[in-house]
Design a protein around this motif. Structure first.
Motif, PDB file in Angstrom:
ATOM      1  N   ARG A 132      10.489   5.773   8.168  1.00 36.57           N
ATOM      2  CA  ARG A 132      11.413   4.673   7.874  1.00 36.57           C
ATOM      3  C   ARG A 132      10.861   3.399   8.500  1.00 36.57           C
ATOM      4  O   ARG A 132      10.703   3.305   9.717  1.00 36.57           O
ATOM      5  CB  ARG A 132      12.801   5.002   8.426  1.00 36.57           C
ATOM      6  CG  ARG A 132      13.910   4.084   7.930  1.00 36.57           C
ATOM      7  CD  ARG A 132      15.258   4.588   8.429  1.00 36.57           C
ATOM      8  NE  ARG A 132      15.697   5.734   7.667  1.00 36.57           N
ATOM      9  CZ  ARG A 132      16.565   6.642   8.112  1.00 36.57           C
ATOM     10  NH1 ARG A 132      17.066   6.537   9.334  1.00 36.57           N
ATOM     11  NH2 ARG A 132      16.934   7.642   7.351  1.00 36.57           N
ATOM     12  N   VAL A 133      10.545   2.423   7.647  1.00 38.29           N
ATOM     13  CA  VAL A 133      10.048   1.122   8.102  1.00 38.29           C
ATOM     14  C   VAL A 133      10.920   0.040   7.475  1.00 38.29           C
ATOM     15  O   VAL A 133      11.657   0.287   6.523  1.00 38.29           O
ATOM     16  CB  VAL A 133       8.563   0.914   7.744  1.00 38.29           C
ATOM     17  CG1 VAL A 133       7.667   1.808   8.586  1.00 38.29           C
ATOM     18  CG2 VAL A 133       8.323   1.149   6.252  1.00 38.29           C
ATOM     19  N   TYR A 134      10.803  -1.190   7.980  1.00 41.38           N
ATOM     20  CA  TYR A 134      11.766  -2.230   7.644  1.00 41.38           C
ATOM     21  C   TYR A 134      11.052  -3.493   7.182  1.00 41.38           C
ATOM     22  O   TYR A 134      10.185  -4.020   7.880  1.00 41.38           O
ATOM     23  CB  TYR A 134      12.658  -2.507   8.861  1.00 41.38           C
ATOM     24  CG  TYR A 134      13.423  -1.263   9.246  1.00 41.38           C
ATOM     25  CD1 TYR A 134      14.686  -1.017   8.728  1.00 41.38           C
ATOM     26  CD2 TYR A 134      12.850  -0.299  10.072  1.00 41.38           C
ATOM     27  CE1 TYR A 134      15.369   0.152   9.037  1.00 41.38           C
ATOM     28  CE2 TYR A 134      13.514   0.877  10.380  1.00 41.38           C
ATOM     29  CZ  TYR A 134      14.787   1.091   9.858  1.00 41.38           C
ATOM     30  OH  TYR A 134      15.449   2.263  10.161  1.00 41.38           O
ATOM     31  N   PRO A 135      11.419  -3.992   5.994  1.00 41.40           N
ATOM     32  CA  PRO A 135      10.735  -5.157   5.417  1.00 41.40           C
ATOM     33  C   PRO A 135      11.071  -6.435   6.167  1.00 41.40           C
ATOM     34  O   PRO A 135      12.166  -6.596   6.703  1.00 41.40           O
ATOM     35  CB  PRO A 135      11.282  -5.207   3.987  1.00 41.40           C
ATOM     36  CG  PRO A 135      12.656  -4.609   4.091  1.00 41.40           C
ATOM     37  CD  PRO A 135      12.527  -3.516   5.137  1.00 41.40           C
ATOM     38  N   ILE A 136      10.123  -7.356   6.169  1.00 41.45           N
ATOM     39  CA  ILE A 136      10.318  -8.616   6.887  1.00 41.45           C
ATOM     40  C   ILE A 136      10.910  -9.700   5.988  1.00 41.45           C
ATOM     41  O   ILE A 136      11.523 -10.651   6.470  1.00 41.45           O
ATOM     42  CB  ILE A 136       8.987  -9.078   7.512  1.00 41.45           C
ATOM     43  CG1 ILE A 136       9.247 -10.043   8.686  1.00 41.45           C
ATOM     44  CG2 ILE A 136       8.081  -9.728   6.479  1.00 41.45           C
ATOM     45  CD1 ILE A 136       8.032 -10.305   9.538  1.00 41.45           C
ATOM     46  N   VAL A 141       2.476 -12.367   1.525  1.00 37.94           N
ATOM     47  CA  VAL A 141       2.031 -10.976   1.624  1.00 37.94           C
ATOM     48  C   VAL A 141       3.131 -10.133   2.250  1.00 37.94           C
ATOM     49  O   VAL A 141       4.055 -10.646   2.880  1.00 37.94           O
ATOM     50  CB  VAL A 141       0.736 -10.853   2.451  1.00 37.94           C
ATOM     51  CG1 VAL A 141      -0.374 -11.650   1.802  1.00 37.94           C
ATOM     52  CG2 VAL A 141       0.956 -11.310   3.886  1.00 37.94           C
ATOM     53  N   ALA A 142       3.026  -8.830   2.047  1.00 28.78           N
ATOM     54  CA  ALA A 142       4.026  -7.902   2.565  1.00 28.78           C
ATOM     55  C   ALA A 142       3.948  -7.810   4.084  1.00 28.78           C
ATOM     56  O   ALA A 142       2.872  -7.942   4.677  1.00 28.78           O
ATOM     57  CB  ALA A 142       3.827  -6.524   1.947  1.00 28.78           C
ATOM     58  N   GLY A 143       5.093  -7.581   4.707  1.00 31.15           N
ATOM     59  CA  GLY A 143       5.143  -7.435   6.154  1.00 31.15           C
ATOM     60  C   GLY A 143       6.274  -6.511   6.562  1.00 31.15           C
ATOM     61  O   GLY A 143       7.242  -6.312   5.823  1.00 31.15           O
ATOM     62  N   LEU A 144       6.132  -5.940   7.747  1.00 30.23           N
ATOM     63  CA  LEU A 144       7.144  -5.030   8.294  1.00 30.23           C
ATOM     64  C   LEU A 144       7.469  -5.429   9.723  1.00 30.23           C
ATOM     65  O   LEU A 144       6.619  -5.960  10.439  1.00 30.23           O
ATOM     66  CB  LEU A 144       6.634  -3.583   8.301  1.00 30.23           C
ATOM     67  CG  LEU A 144       6.222  -2.961   6.960  1.00 30.23           C
ATOM     68  CD1 LEU A 144       5.609  -1.582   7.216  1.00 30.23           C
ATOM     69  CD2 LEU A 144       7.403  -2.861   6.014  1.00 30.23           C
TER      70      LEU A 144
END
Length: 496
Positions: free
Chosen positions: A446-450, A466-469
Protein backbone atom coordinates in the motif's frame (compact mmCIF):
# COMPACT_ATOMS: atom_id res chain seq x y z
CA UNK A 1 -32.83 -1.76 -13.64
CA UNK A 2 -33.54 -0.66 -10.04
CA UNK A 3 -30.61 0.50 -7.92
CA UNK A 4 -29.32 -2.12 -5.48
CA UNK A 5 -30.12 -1.73 -1.82
CA UNK A 6 -27.75 0.26 0.37
CA UNK A 7 -24.67 -1.58 1.58
CA UNK A 8 -25.13 -3.47 4.81
CA UNK A 9 -23.20 -2.15 7.85
CA UNK A 10 -20.48 -4.76 7.32
CA UNK A 11 -19.73 -3.43 3.83
CA UNK A 12 -20.31 0.26 4.46
CA UNK A 13 -16.68 0.94 5.39
CA UNK A 14 -15.51 -0.69 2.13
CA UNK A 15 -17.95 1.48 0.16
CA UNK A 16 -16.71 4.63 1.90
CA UNK A 17 -13.06 3.70 1.38
CA UNK A 18 -13.49 3.05 -2.34
CA UNK A 19 -15.38 6.33 -2.74
CA UNK A 20 -12.60 8.18 -0.92
CA UNK A 21 -9.87 6.57 -3.06
CA UNK A 22 -11.75 7.52 -6.23
CA UNK A 23 -12.15 11.08 -4.91
CA UNK A 24 -8.47 11.56 -4.01
CA UNK A 25 -7.18 10.08 -7.27
CA UNK A 26 -5.83 6.79 -5.90
CA UNK A 27 -8.21 5.18 -8.40
CA UNK A 28 -8.17 7.49 -11.43
CA UNK A 29 -10.77 7.56 -14.17
CA UNK A 30 -10.47 4.38 -16.21
CA UNK A 31 -8.48 2.50 -13.57
CA UNK A 32 -9.58 -1.04 -12.87
CA UNK A 33 -10.72 -1.96 -9.37
CA UNK A 34 -9.52 -5.27 -7.89
CA UNK A 35 -11.63 -8.26 -8.81
CA UNK A 36 -14.42 -9.11 -6.39
CA UNK A 37 -12.70 -12.42 -5.64
CA UNK A 38 -9.33 -10.78 -4.84
CA UNK A 39 -10.83 -7.97 -2.76
CA UNK A 40 -13.06 -10.38 -0.83
CA UNK A 41 -10.05 -12.53 0.03
CA UNK A 42 -7.98 -9.50 1.06
CA UNK A 43 -10.68 -8.01 3.31
CA UNK A 44 -12.14 -11.23 4.75
CA UNK A 45 -15.56 -10.51 3.23
CA UNK A 46 -17.83 -12.67 1.15
CA UNK A 47 -17.62 -12.22 -2.60
CA UNK A 48 -21.32 -11.38 -2.60
CA UNK A 49 -20.74 -8.52 -0.18
CA UNK A 50 -18.01 -7.02 -2.39
CA UNK A 51 -20.25 -7.46 -5.43
CA UNK A 52 -23.01 -5.54 -3.66
CA UNK A 53 -20.60 -2.66 -2.96
CA UNK A 54 -19.50 -2.60 -6.63
CA UNK A 55 -23.14 -2.63 -7.75
CA UNK A 56 -23.89 0.34 -5.48
CA UNK A 57 -20.89 2.24 -6.82
CA UNK A 58 -22.13 1.52 -10.36
CA UNK A 59 -25.66 2.63 -9.50
CA UNK A 60 -24.23 5.89 -8.14
CA UNK A 61 -22.31 6.44 -11.38
CA UNK A 62 -18.83 6.08 -9.89
CA UNK A 63 -17.77 2.89 -11.74
CA UNK A 64 -18.57 1.15 -15.01
CA UNK A 65 -19.26 -2.56 -15.05
CA UNK A 66 -19.39 -4.91 -18.02
CA UNK A 67 -19.82 -8.67 -18.11
CA UNK A 68 -16.50 -10.46 -18.45
CA UNK A 69 -14.47 -7.27 -17.93
CA UNK A 70 -12.89 -5.51 -14.96
CA UNK A 71 -14.87 -2.91 -13.04
CA UNK A 72 -13.39 0.50 -13.90
CA UNK A 73 -13.69 4.00 -12.45
CA UNK A 74 -16.14 6.06 -14.49
CA UNK A 75 -15.04 9.27 -16.20
CA UNK A 76 -15.66 12.29 -13.98
CA UNK A 77 -16.43 10.17 -10.89
CA UNK A 78 -14.04 12.10 -8.62
CA UNK A 79 -15.61 15.42 -9.60
CA UNK A 80 -19.12 14.12 -8.96
CA UNK A 81 -18.17 12.92 -5.49
CA UNK A 82 -16.57 16.23 -4.47
CA UNK A 83 -18.91 18.64 -6.28
CA UNK A 84 -20.71 20.98 -3.83
CA UNK A 85 -24.43 20.36 -3.84
CA UNK A 86 -24.06 16.95 -5.47
CA UNK A 87 -26.34 14.29 -4.11
CA UNK A 88 -23.26 12.11 -3.82
CA UNK A 89 -21.03 14.67 -2.09
CA UNK A 90 -21.50 13.30 1.42
CA UNK A 91 -18.87 10.89 2.67
CA UNK A 92 -21.48 8.30 3.67
CA UNK A 93 -23.13 5.28 2.20
CA UNK A 94 -26.39 5.88 0.24
CA UNK A 95 -29.30 6.62 2.50
CA UNK A 96 -27.09 8.10 5.21
CA UNK A 97 -26.88 11.67 3.86
CA UNK A 98 -29.19 14.17 5.58
CA UNK A 99 -31.23 16.74 3.70
CA UNK A 100 -28.98 19.74 2.97
CA UNK A 101 -31.80 22.10 3.88
CA UNK A 102 -31.51 20.92 7.49
CA UNK A 103 -27.76 21.47 7.70
CA UNK A 104 -25.66 24.51 8.54
CA UNK A 105 -23.43 26.09 5.91
CA UNK A 106 -20.43 24.59 7.73
CA UNK A 107 -21.97 21.11 7.53
CA UNK A 108 -22.73 21.49 3.83
CA UNK A 109 -19.13 22.50 3.11
CA UNK A 110 -17.90 19.54 5.13
CA UNK A 111 -20.32 17.21 3.36
CA UNK A 112 -18.87 18.22 -0.01
CA UNK A 113 -15.37 17.10 0.98
CA UNK A 114 -14.14 13.56 0.28
CA UNK A 115 -13.90 11.23 3.25
CA UNK A 116 -10.43 10.63 4.68
CA UNK A 117 -10.95 7.50 6.70
CA UNK A 118 -7.87 5.42 7.57
CA UNK A 119 -7.37 2.33 5.46
CA UNK A 120 -8.05 -0.91 7.34
CA UNK A 121 -5.15 -2.90 8.74
CA UNK A 122 -5.01 -5.88 6.39
CA UNK A 123 -2.92 -8.93 7.29
CA UNK A 124 -0.01 -9.47 4.93
CA UNK A 125 -0.15 -6.01 3.36
CA UNK A 126 3.02 -3.90 3.63
CA UNK A 127 1.76 -0.40 4.31
CA UNK A 128 3.99 2.62 3.67
CA UNK A 129 1.43 4.89 5.32
CA UNK A 130 2.47 8.13 6.98
CA UNK A 131 1.09 8.77 10.47
CA UNK A 132 0.74 5.48 12.38
CA UNK A 133 3.57 4.21 14.57
CA UNK A 134 4.56 0.65 15.40
CA UNK A 135 2.85 -0.62 18.55
CA UNK A 136 6.10 -2.24 19.67
CA UNK A 137 7.73 1.20 19.88
CA UNK A 138 5.39 2.49 22.56
CA UNK A 139 7.06 2.74 26.02
CA UNK A 140 4.46 0.46 27.58
CA UNK A 141 6.29 -0.27 30.84
CA UNK A 142 7.12 3.37 31.66
CA UNK A 143 3.69 4.57 30.57
CA UNK A 144 1.84 1.94 32.60
CA UNK A 145 3.81 2.77 35.73
CA UNK A 146 3.28 6.51 35.29
CA UNK A 147 -0.43 6.08 34.61
CA UNK A 148 -0.81 3.85 37.66
CA UNK A 149 0.90 6.45 39.83
CA UNK A 150 -1.28 9.19 38.37
CA UNK A 151 -4.47 7.27 38.99
CA UNK A 152 -3.30 6.42 42.51
CA UNK A 153 -2.99 10.12 43.30
CA UNK A 154 -6.63 10.83 42.51
CA UNK A 155 -8.00 13.55 44.78
CA UNK A 156 -11.10 13.47 46.91
CA UNK A 157 -13.01 15.72 44.52
CA UNK A 158 -13.73 14.43 41.02
CA UNK A 159 -14.32 17.69 39.23
CA UNK A 160 -13.61 19.39 35.93
CA UNK A 161 -10.09 20.71 35.65
CA UNK A 162 -8.65 23.82 34.03
CA UNK A 163 -9.25 23.86 30.26
CA UNK A 164 -5.64 24.98 29.68
CA UNK A 165 -4.40 21.56 30.79
CA UNK A 166 -2.76 19.93 33.77
CA UNK A 167 -0.43 22.47 35.50
CA UNK A 168 2.39 19.96 35.94
CA UNK A 169 2.29 19.03 32.25
CA UNK A 170 2.32 22.67 31.15
CA UNK A 171 5.32 23.34 33.40
CA UNK A 172 7.12 20.33 31.94
CA UNK A 173 6.22 21.49 28.42
CA UNK A 174 7.52 24.99 29.14
CA UNK A 175 10.93 23.57 30.09
CA UNK A 176 10.97 21.02 27.23
CA UNK A 177 10.11 23.57 24.54
CA UNK A 178 12.74 26.01 25.79
CA UNK A 179 15.43 23.32 25.72
CA UNK A 180 14.50 21.73 22.38
CA UNK A 181 12.93 24.54 20.33
CA UNK A 182 14.24 27.74 21.92
CA UNK A 183 10.72 28.81 22.88
CA UNK A 184 10.31 31.27 25.72
CA UNK A 185 6.77 31.45 27.05
CA UNK A 186 4.77 31.42 30.26
CA UNK A 187 2.68 28.42 31.25
CA UNK A 188 -0.36 30.65 30.73
CA UNK A 189 0.42 30.66 26.99
CA UNK A 190 0.38 26.84 26.78
CA UNK A 191 -2.90 25.09 25.96
CA UNK A 192 -3.12 21.29 26.01
CA UNK A 193 -5.34 20.03 23.19
CA UNK A 194 -6.49 16.72 21.73
CA UNK A 195 -3.82 16.58 19.04
CA UNK A 196 -2.71 19.10 16.44
CA UNK A 197 -5.90 18.68 14.39
CA UNK A 198 -7.86 19.99 17.38
CA UNK A 199 -5.49 22.97 17.53
CA UNK A 200 -6.11 23.75 13.85
CA UNK A 201 -9.86 23.57 14.37
CA UNK A 202 -9.64 26.04 17.26
CA UNK A 203 -7.58 28.41 15.12
CA UNK A 204 -10.07 28.28 12.26
CA UNK A 205 -13.06 28.64 14.57
CA UNK A 206 -11.68 31.64 16.46
CA UNK A 207 -9.68 33.49 13.82
CA UNK A 208 -11.59 33.06 10.55
CA UNK A 209 -14.87 34.22 9.10
CA UNK A 210 -16.38 32.85 5.86
CA UNK A 211 -14.63 34.51 2.95
CA UNK A 212 -11.37 35.23 4.81
CA UNK A 213 -8.15 34.27 3.03
CA UNK A 214 -5.60 31.76 4.33
CA UNK A 215 -2.14 31.23 2.83
CA UNK A 216 -1.20 27.53 2.60
CA UNK A 217 1.73 25.59 1.21
CA UNK A 218 1.28 23.92 -2.18
CA UNK A 219 1.67 20.96 -1.98
CA UNK A 220 0.66 20.74 1.64
CA UNK A 221 -1.19 19.00 4.42
CA UNK A 222 -4.74 18.53 3.16
CA UNK A 223 -6.30 17.89 6.59
CA UNK A 224 -5.23 21.38 7.66
CA UNK A 225 -6.45 22.95 4.44
CA UNK A 226 -9.82 21.22 4.76
CA UNK A 227 -10.29 22.64 8.25
CA UNK A 228 -9.95 26.16 6.86
CA UNK A 229 -12.18 25.38 3.87
CA UNK A 230 -14.85 23.91 6.12
CA UNK A 231 -15.11 27.24 7.94
CA UNK A 232 -15.53 29.02 4.60
CA UNK A 233 -12.01 30.36 4.10
CA UNK A 234 -10.48 30.94 0.66
CA UNK A 235 -7.08 29.30 0.16
CA UNK A 236 -4.16 31.23 -1.34
CA UNK A 237 -1.44 28.86 -2.54
CA UNK A 238 2.26 29.56 -1.99
CA UNK A 239 4.50 27.19 -3.91
CA UNK A 240 7.12 25.01 -2.24
CA UNK A 241 10.67 24.18 -3.30
CA UNK A 242 13.50 22.19 -1.71
CA UNK A 243 13.78 24.81 1.07
CA UNK A 244 10.07 24.92 1.91
CA UNK A 245 7.56 27.71 1.41
CA UNK A 246 8.67 30.29 -1.18
CA UNK A 247 8.33 33.45 0.90
CA UNK A 248 9.11 35.64 -2.14
CA UNK A 249 5.55 34.89 -3.32
CA UNK A 250 3.90 36.32 -0.18
CA UNK A 251 3.73 39.98 -1.30
CA UNK A 252 1.92 39.01 -4.52
CA UNK A 253 -0.52 36.85 -2.57
CA UNK A 254 -1.35 39.64 -0.15
CA UNK A 255 -1.93 41.94 -3.13
CA UNK A 256 -4.76 39.61 -4.22
CA UNK A 257 -6.46 39.54 -0.83
CA UNK A 258 -5.48 40.48 2.71
CA UNK A 259 -4.75 37.10 4.35
CA UNK A 260 -6.03 36.56 7.86
CA UNK A 261 -3.85 33.54 8.56
CA UNK A 262 -0.84 31.64 7.20
CA UNK A 263 -0.27 27.92 7.80
CA UNK A 264 3.29 26.60 7.47
CA UNK A 265 5.37 23.51 8.34
CA UNK A 266 8.84 25.13 8.57
CA UNK A 267 10.80 22.40 10.34
CA UNK A 268 9.84 19.64 7.89
CA UNK A 269 7.59 20.75 5.07
CA UNK A 270 4.80 18.31 4.39
CA UNK A 271 5.11 16.47 2.07
CA UNK A 272 8.35 17.53 0.31
CA UNK A 273 10.49 17.73 3.45
CA UNK A 274 12.12 21.16 3.02
CA UNK A 275 13.65 22.92 6.03
CA UNK A 276 12.86 26.64 5.97
CA UNK A 277 16.19 28.54 6.10
CA UNK A 278 16.74 31.45 8.46
CA UNK A 279 16.41 34.13 5.78
CA UNK A 280 12.99 32.86 4.79
CA UNK A 281 11.90 32.59 8.42
CA UNK A 282 12.68 36.26 8.95
CA UNK A 283 11.03 37.21 5.64
CA UNK A 284 7.88 35.31 6.59
CA UNK A 285 7.66 36.96 10.00
CA UNK A 286 8.34 40.44 8.59
CA UNK A 287 5.56 39.96 6.04
CA UNK A 288 3.13 38.62 8.67
CA UNK A 289 3.85 41.52 11.02
CA UNK A 290 3.26 44.04 8.25
CA UNK A 291 0.02 42.35 7.16
CA UNK A 292 -1.33 41.76 10.67
CA UNK A 293 -1.60 38.08 9.76
CA UNK A 294 -1.61 35.20 12.25
CA UNK A 295 0.93 32.43 11.57
CA UNK A 296 0.31 28.79 12.51
CA UNK A 297 3.65 27.02 12.92
CA UNK A 298 2.91 23.28 12.71
CA UNK A 299 5.88 21.57 14.37
CA UNK A 300 4.49 18.09 13.82
CA UNK A 301 7.65 15.92 13.74
CA UNK A 302 10.61 18.15 14.59
CA UNK A 303 11.96 15.58 17.09
CA UNK A 304 13.21 13.53 14.11
CA UNK A 305 16.23 15.37 12.74
CA UNK A 306 18.98 13.27 11.15
CA UNK A 307 21.29 15.39 8.99
CA UNK A 308 20.04 18.91 9.61
CA UNK A 309 20.80 21.18 12.52
CA UNK A 310 17.82 22.72 14.30
CA UNK A 311 16.93 26.30 13.39
CA UNK A 312 15.13 28.53 15.91
CA UNK A 313 11.38 28.06 15.78
CA UNK A 314 9.27 30.81 14.26
CA UNK A 315 7.76 31.42 17.70
CA UNK A 316 11.20 32.10 19.19
CA UNK A 317 11.91 34.67 16.43
CA UNK A 318 8.50 36.36 16.62
CA UNK A 319 8.55 39.98 17.81
CA UNK A 320 5.01 40.82 16.70
CA UNK A 321 3.22 38.16 18.81
CA UNK A 322 1.61 36.68 15.71
CA UNK A 323 2.88 33.06 15.79
CA UNK A 324 0.77 30.18 17.12
CA UNK A 325 3.10 27.23 17.71
CA UNK A 326 1.40 23.82 17.42
CA UNK A 327 2.96 20.52 18.52
CA UNK A 328 1.86 16.96 19.11
CA UNK A 329 2.87 13.75 20.88
CA UNK A 330 1.33 11.66 18.10
CA UNK A 331 4.70 11.16 16.38
CA UNK A 332 6.74 10.31 19.47
CA UNK A 333 4.27 8.36 21.63
CA UNK A 334 1.01 7.48 19.88
CA UNK A 335 -1.72 9.22 17.86
CA UNK A 336 -4.21 7.26 19.97
CA UNK A 337 -3.35 9.33 23.05
CA UNK A 338 -4.79 12.46 21.37
CA UNK A 339 -2.37 14.77 23.17
CA UNK A 340 -0.99 17.95 21.65
CA UNK A 341 -0.32 21.53 22.67
CA UNK A 342 -0.38 25.12 21.49
CA UNK A 343 1.88 28.01 22.48
CA UNK A 344 -0.32 31.04 21.98
CA UNK A 345 0.41 34.77 21.81
CA UNK A 346 -0.56 36.31 25.18
CA UNK A 347 -3.49 38.16 23.58
CA UNK A 348 -5.08 34.86 22.46
CA UNK A 349 -4.39 32.59 25.44
CA UNK A 350 -7.52 33.41 27.45
CA UNK A 351 -9.84 33.26 24.44
CA UNK A 352 -8.55 29.87 23.29
CA UNK A 353 -8.86 28.45 26.82
CA UNK A 354 -12.46 29.67 26.93
CA UNK A 355 -13.22 28.00 23.58
CA UNK A 356 -11.53 24.78 24.75
CA UNK A 357 -13.71 24.75 27.84
CA UNK A 358 -16.83 25.34 25.79
CA UNK A 359 -15.97 22.57 23.35
CA UNK A 360 -14.83 19.70 25.59
CA UNK A 361 -14.09 21.13 29.08
CA UNK A 362 -10.52 19.78 29.08
CA UNK A 363 -8.41 16.92 27.74
CA UNK A 364 -8.37 13.65 29.69
CA UNK A 365 -6.63 14.17 33.03
CA UNK A 366 -4.96 10.78 33.62
CA UNK A 367 -2.82 10.75 30.45
CA UNK A 368 -1.80 14.36 31.06
CA UNK A 369 -0.57 13.57 34.57
CA UNK A 370 1.22 10.43 33.38
CA UNK A 371 2.98 12.32 30.59
CA UNK A 372 4.01 15.06 33.02
CA UNK A 373 5.73 12.44 35.19
CA UNK A 374 7.60 10.97 32.20
CA UNK A 375 8.79 14.42 31.18
CA UNK A 376 9.83 15.35 34.71
CA UNK A 377 11.87 12.18 35.42
CA UNK A 378 13.59 12.16 32.00
CA UNK A 379 11.87 9.03 30.68
CA UNK A 380 10.24 10.90 27.82
CA UNK A 381 13.52 12.46 26.64
CA UNK A 382 15.22 9.04 26.72
CA UNK A 383 12.31 7.56 24.74
CA UNK A 384 12.59 10.29 22.10
CA UNK A 385 16.32 9.68 21.69
CA UNK A 386 15.70 5.95 21.29
CA UNK A 387 12.94 6.58 18.75
CA UNK A 388 15.13 8.97 16.78
CA UNK A 389 17.78 6.25 16.39
CA UNK A 390 15.18 3.64 15.48
CA UNK A 391 13.37 5.80 12.91
CA UNK A 392 16.66 6.84 11.36
CA UNK A 393 17.55 3.17 10.93
CA UNK A 394 14.19 2.56 9.24
CA UNK A 395 14.72 5.53 6.98
CA UNK A 396 18.17 4.26 5.99
CA UNK A 397 16.66 0.85 5.24
CA UNK A 398 14.11 2.49 2.94
CA UNK A 399 16.75 4.60 1.19
CA UNK A 400 18.99 1.57 0.68
CA UNK A 401 16.10 -0.55 -0.62
CA UNK A 402 15.05 2.19 -3.05
CA UNK A 403 18.63 2.47 -4.31
CA UNK A 404 18.99 -1.31 -4.61
CA UNK A 405 15.73 -2.08 -6.41
CA UNK A 406 14.98 1.17 -8.25
CA UNK A 407 18.27 3.07 -8.44
CA UNK A 408 18.11 5.93 -10.94
CA UNK A 409 14.42 5.26 -11.55
CA UNK A 410 13.59 7.32 -8.46
CA UNK A 411 14.46 10.72 -7.01
CA UNK A 412 14.20 11.27 -3.25
CA UNK A 413 13.16 14.37 -1.32
CA UNK A 414 12.95 15.02 2.41
CA UNK A 415 15.54 12.65 3.83
CA UNK A 416 17.06 15.13 6.30
CA UNK A 417 14.37 14.64 8.93
CA UNK A 418 10.89 13.34 9.65
CA UNK A 419 9.05 10.06 9.25
CA UNK A 420 8.40 9.96 5.51
CA UNK A 421 10.05 10.45 2.14
CA UNK A 422 8.76 11.93 -1.10
CA UNK A 423 9.71 9.50 -3.87
CA UNK A 424 9.51 10.66 -7.50
CA UNK A 425 9.54 8.48 -10.63
CA UNK A 426 11.06 10.64 -13.42
CA UNK A 427 10.28 8.11 -16.16
CA UNK A 428 6.61 7.68 -15.18
CA UNK A 429 4.17 10.44 -16.13
CA UNK A 430 1.88 11.82 -13.45
CA UNK A 431 -1.12 10.41 -15.32
CA UNK A 432 0.06 6.91 -14.35
CA UNK A 433 0.48 7.65 -10.64
CA UNK A 434 -2.82 6.00 -9.70
CA UNK A 435 -1.94 2.97 -11.84
CA UNK A 436 1.32 2.58 -9.92
CA UNK A 437 -0.60 2.71 -6.64
CA UNK A 438 -3.00 0.06 -7.92
CA UNK A 439 -0.25 -2.17 -9.33
CA UNK A 440 1.52 -2.06 -5.96
CA UNK A 441 -1.75 -2.92 -4.15
CA UNK A 442 -2.15 -5.98 -6.35
CA UNK A 443 1.24 -7.13 -5.04
CA UNK A 444 0.34 -6.58 -1.37
CA UNK A 445 1.93 -3.13 -0.97
CA UNK A 446 0.00 0.00 0.00
CA UNK A 447 1.54 3.28 -1.19
CA UNK A 448 0.09 6.78 -1.37
CA UNK A 449 0.02 9.18 -4.34
CA UNK A 450 1.39 12.68 -3.99
CA UNK A 451 -0.85 14.39 -6.57
CA UNK A 452 -3.86 14.78 -4.21
CA UNK A 453 -1.66 17.01 -2.00
CA UNK A 454 -1.35 19.60 -4.79
CA UNK A 455 -3.93 22.33 -5.26
CA UNK A 456 -4.62 24.25 -8.45
CA UNK A 457 -3.79 27.92 -8.09
CA UNK A 458 -0.06 27.89 -7.34
CA UNK A 459 1.91 30.96 -8.50
CA UNK A 460 4.46 29.12 -10.64
CA UNK A 461 3.46 25.47 -10.68
CA UNK A 462 0.40 23.27 -11.02
CA UNK A 463 0.28 19.50 -10.77
CA UNK A 464 3.65 17.68 -10.96
CA UNK A 465 4.64 16.31 -14.36
CA UNK A 466 5.85 12.94 -13.05
CA UNK A 467 4.42 10.38 -10.65
CA UNK A 468 5.32 10.58 -6.98
CA UNK A 469 4.56 8.84 -3.70
CA UNK A 470 4.62 9.80 -0.03
CA UNK A 471 6.24 6.83 1.72
CA UNK A 472 6.16 6.57 5.50
CA UNK A 473 8.34 4.08 7.31
CA UNK A 474 7.56 4.43 11.05
CA UNK A 475 5.15 1.48 11.00
CA UNK A 476 7.51 -1.02 9.38
CA UNK A 477 10.50 -3.09 10.34
CA UNK A 478 13.50 -3.32 8.04
CA UNK A 479 12.70 -6.74 6.42
CA UNK A 480 9.20 -5.47 5.54
CA UNK A 481 10.66 -2.33 4.02
CA UNK A 482 12.98 -4.41 1.82
CA UNK A 483 10.15 -6.69 0.61
CA UNK A 484 7.82 -3.76 0.07
CA UNK A 485 10.24 -1.83 -2.13
CA UNK A 486 11.05 -4.96 -4.12
CA UNK A 487 7.34 -5.42 -4.85
CA UNK A 488 7.01 -1.73 -5.69
CA UNK A 489 9.81 -2.14 -8.23
CA UNK A 490 7.89 -5.05 -9.76
CA UNK A 491 4.77 -2.89 -9.93
CA UNK A 492 6.71 -0.14 -11.72
CA UNK A 493 8.14 -2.63 -14.17
CA UNK A 494 4.63 -3.88 -15.01
CA UNK A 495 3.72 -0.37 -16.21
CA UNK A 496 6.67 -0.05 -18.57
Amino acid sequence: MPAPSSPRPGSRSLYQELRARIADGSYAAGAALPSTRALAAERGLSRGTVSLVYEQLAADGFVDTRAGAATRVAAGAANRIAAPGSSHAAAHAPGDAPDNRRLSAFAQRLQAMPARMPAPDTAGVIDFVYGPLAGSDFPTLHWTKALRRAEGQRGQRLEYEAPQGNPALRQALQKHLHQTRGIRCSTAQILVVNGSQHALDLCARLLLNPGDSVVVENPGYRMAQQVFEAYGAQLLCADVDDDGLQTAQLPALSAEARPKLLYVTPSHQFPLGGYLPMARRHALLDWAGTQGCWVIEDDYDSDYRYTVRPEPSLQSLDHADCVIHVGTFSKTLSPQLRLGYMVLPPALAGLFAQAKQLGDRHSASGPQRALAQLMEDGSYARHVRRMRRKQHARQQALLQALDKHLGTQVRIQGAASGLHLSVWFPSLPASQEAQLVQAAAQRGVRVYPIRPLYLDGGRTQTQPAVAGLVMGYALLEQPEIERGVQRLAEALKSLA
